[in-house]
Design an enzyme around this catalytic site. Structure first.
Site, PDB file in Angstrom:
ATOM      1  N   ASP A  14       0.680  -1.151  -0.010  1.00  0.00           N
ATOM      2  CA  ASP A  14      -0.031   0.009  -0.172  1.00  0.00           C
ATOM      3  C   ASP A  14       0.969   1.206   0.115  1.00  0.00           C
ATOM      4  O   ASP A  14       2.081   1.193   0.237  1.00  0.00           O
ATOM      5  CB  ASP A  14      -0.888  -0.164   1.263  1.00  0.00           C
ATOM      6  CG  ASP A  14      -1.803   1.341   1.408  1.00  0.00           C
ATOM      7  OD1 ASP A  14      -2.378   1.703   0.267  1.00  0.00           O
ATOM      8  OD2 ASP A  14      -2.094   2.015   2.470  1.00  0.00           O
ATOM      9  N   SER A  15       0.223   2.185  -0.297  1.00  0.00           N
ATOM     10  CA  SER A  15       0.950   3.657  -0.159  1.00  0.00           C
ATOM     11  C   SER A  15       1.550   4.048   1.315  1.00  0.00           C
ATOM     12  O   SER A  15       2.543   4.780   1.426  1.00  0.00           O
ATOM     13  CB  SER A  15       0.246   4.762  -0.653  1.00  0.00           C
ATOM     14  OG  SER A  15      -0.938   4.924   0.374  1.00  0.00           O
ATOM     15  N   CYS A  77      -4.593  -1.431  -1.725  1.00  0.00           N
ATOM     16  CA  CYS A  77      -4.663  -0.263  -1.980  1.00  0.00           C
ATOM     17  C   CYS A  77      -5.764   0.252  -2.968  1.00  0.00           C
ATOM     18  O   CYS A  77      -5.752  -0.314  -4.160  1.00  0.00           O
ATOM     19  CB  CYS A  77      -3.198   0.311  -2.405  1.00  0.00           C
ATOM     20  SG  CYS A  77      -3.185   2.274  -2.766  1.00  0.00           S
ATOM     21  N   THR A  79      -6.347   2.926  -4.510  1.00  0.00           N
ATOM     22  CA  THR A  79      -5.904   3.606  -5.601  1.00  0.00           C
ATOM     23  C   THR A  79      -5.312   3.029  -6.600  1.00  0.00           C
ATOM     24  O   THR A  79      -5.500   2.960  -7.699  1.00  0.00           O
ATOM     25  CB  THR A  79      -5.170   4.689  -4.978  1.00  0.00           C
ATOM     26  OG1 THR A  79      -5.679   5.327  -3.716  1.00  0.00           O
ATOM     27  CG2 THR A  79      -4.644   5.805  -5.988  1.00  0.00           C
ATOM     28  N   GLU A 155      -2.480   8.975   8.496  1.00  0.00           N
ATOM     29  CA  GLU A 155      -0.993   8.852   8.668  1.00  0.00           C
ATOM     30  C   GLU A 155      -0.487   9.684   9.865  1.00  0.00           C
ATOM     31  O   GLU A 155       0.558   9.524  10.140  1.00  0.00           O
ATOM     32  CB  GLU A 155      -0.606   9.221   7.257  1.00  0.00           C
ATOM     33  CG  GLU A 155      -0.872   8.256   6.176  1.00  0.00           C
ATOM     34  CD  GLU A 155       0.000   7.044   6.146  1.00  0.00           C
ATOM     35  OE1 GLU A 155       0.963   6.928   6.803  1.00  0.00           O
ATOM     36  OE2 GLU A 155      -0.323   5.858   5.599  1.00  0.00           O
ATOM     37  N   CYS A 189     -10.993   2.848   0.297  1.00  0.00           N
ATOM     38  CA  CYS A 189      -9.550   3.086   0.487  1.00  0.00           C
ATOM     39  C   CYS A 189      -9.172   2.479   1.809  1.00  0.00           C
ATOM     40  O   CYS A 189      -9.891   2.428   2.742  1.00  0.00           O
ATOM     41  CB  CYS A 189      -9.265   4.542   0.564  1.00  0.00           C
ATOM     42  SG  CYS A 189      -7.594   5.024   1.313  1.00  0.00           S
ATOM     43  N   HIS A 191      -7.143   2.965   4.105  1.00  0.00           N
ATOM     44  CA  HIS A 191      -6.839   3.834   5.114  1.00  0.00           C
ATOM     45  C   HIS A 191      -8.058   3.727   5.931  1.00  0.00           C
ATOM     46  O   HIS A 191      -8.393   4.068   7.069  1.00  0.00           O
ATOM     47  CB  HIS A 191      -6.304   5.112   4.909  1.00  0.00           C
ATOM     48  CG  HIS A 191      -4.951   5.023   4.672  1.00  0.00           C
ATOM     49  ND1 HIS A 191      -4.473   4.475   3.463  1.00  0.00           N
ATOM     50  CD2 HIS A 191      -3.907   5.670   5.438  1.00  0.00           C
ATOM     51  CE1 HIS A 191      -3.124   4.829   3.374  1.00  0.00           C
ATOM     52  NE2 HIS A 191      -2.607   5.535   4.777  1.00  0.00           N
TER      53      HIS A 191
HETATM   54  N1  DGL Z   1      -4.793   3.280   0.979  1.00  0.00           N
HETATM   55  C1  DGL Z   1      -4.791   3.628  -0.086  1.00  0.00           C
HETATM   56  C2  DGL Z   1      -5.933   3.664  -0.615  1.00  0.00           C
HETATM   57  O1  DGL Z   1      -6.459   2.344  -0.554  1.00  0.00           O
HETATM   58  C3  DGL Z   1      -4.483   5.439   0.333  1.00  0.00           C
HETATM   59  C4  DGL Z   1      -3.981   6.032  -1.009  1.00  0.00           C
HETATM   60  C5  DGL Z   1      -3.249   7.291  -0.794  1.00  0.00           C
HETATM   61  O2  DGL Z   1      -2.051   7.027  -0.662  1.00  0.00           O
HETATM   62  O3  DGL Z   1      -3.668   8.261  -0.972  1.00  0.00           O
HETATM   63  O4  DGL Z   1      -6.262   4.197  -1.610  1.00  0.00           O
END
Ligand code: DGL
Length: 273
Positions: A14-15, A77, A79, A155, A189, A191
């Site tokens: 993930d990011s 993720c 995204t 975050e 998402c 998060h």
């Molecule tokens: N957890 C990522 C997602 O599911 C976060 C995306 C991001 O870094 O903006 O989209």
């Protein structure tokens, strides 16, 4: 399950730390599998970046996991799953995204046919969840909103549902979804489940929240069985990697996964992959 055991780890990326919500579900559904996780904390957020940047990052994230000999890759993720699903093309191992499994669950679970989707700007612009829901239920009405401040809040460790900053931000983004009268809301998402207490209190208890990690973890279990690549570790030890500082990630991971989770965290230079 066949007699064969494949004790290679499941690769998850993930990011940032949002993908740990998927790791948490994987640990429940597959308690004897090892997990290798990469959180691109040095480049988070992905969701406000161009498709070109997201594709490049996703390719590097997958390369890193493959260099660790994983047996399956999970794009934890929303995204990446929405903007760069083609990162799966030509992979030597199975690939699981978080869009398709969650859309199926939402399409099956809505009673009034009105489904909300929230996600990053890139996810919502891609229309991925809407397409996936309509593939299962063409009649469903889908309303969506992007919530660009949710990822930075999480975050930064701001997810307490008693915090007025958190509640006000959640209310601001969710009002159009509430007005549309949805009975099901996809947290598009990874998060966002970390904000689920705040989201649930704003949406009200009659709205079902779909955690994309739960649907994805069940899909991973099915794929391991189909490919006969389940493993069995008596003592599971997970390895987490990040592209920024280790310490804050370690602390949040302990909170999210619980103190019994056994993992270590190491820094890597993702630009090398
Ligand atoms: N957890 C990522 C997602 O599911 C976060 C995306 C991001 O870094 O903006 O989209």
């Amino acid at each position: 399950m066949g007699d064969f055991l494949d004790n290679r780890a499941i690769g998850v990326f993930d990011s940032g730390l949002g993908g740990l919500t998927v790791v948490k579900q994987l640990m429940k559904v597959l308690p004897n599998e090892n997990i290798i996780y990469f959180g691109d904390t040095g480049r988070v957020p992905y969701g406000s970046r161009s498709d070109t940047a997201i594709r490049r990052y996703a390719g590097q994230d997958v390369n890193f996991l493959l260099s660790n000999d994983v047996k399956l890759v999970v794009a934890a993720c929303g995204t990446v799953s929405s903007v760069a699903p083609d990162v799966a093309d030509g992979l030597p191992v199975p690939f699981v995204d978080v869009v398709q499994p969650a859309a199926r669950v939402a399409a099956q679970s809505t009673r009034n046919g009105k489904i909300g989707v929230i996600g990053t700007a890139a996810t919502i612009a891609s229309g991925s969840f809407e397409r996936a829901v309509h593939a299962c239920n063409p009649e469903a009405q889908v309303v969506h909103n992007s919530c660009p401040l949710f990822v930075p809040l999480v975050e930064s460790g701001w997810f307490d549902c008693n915090d007025p900053v958190v509640i006000n931000t959640v209310e601001r983004y969710l009002q159009p979804i509430i007005d549309a009268g949805v009975d099901t809301l996809i947290l598009g998402c990874t998060h966002y489940p970390i904000l689920s207490d705040a989201i649930a209190s704003v949406m009200g208890e009659e709205v079902s929240l779909i955690n994309i990690g739960i649907a994805a973890a069940n899909t991973v279990a099915n794929i391991l069985d189909c490919h006969d690549i389940r493993g069995h570790h008596e003592h599971v030890k997970n390895h987490f990697f990040v592209s920024d500082t280790v310490r804050s990630f370690e602390q949040t991971a302990s909170i999210l996964l619980g103190e019994n989770a056994d993992f270590d965290v190491e820094h890597i230079d993702i630009e090398q992959y």
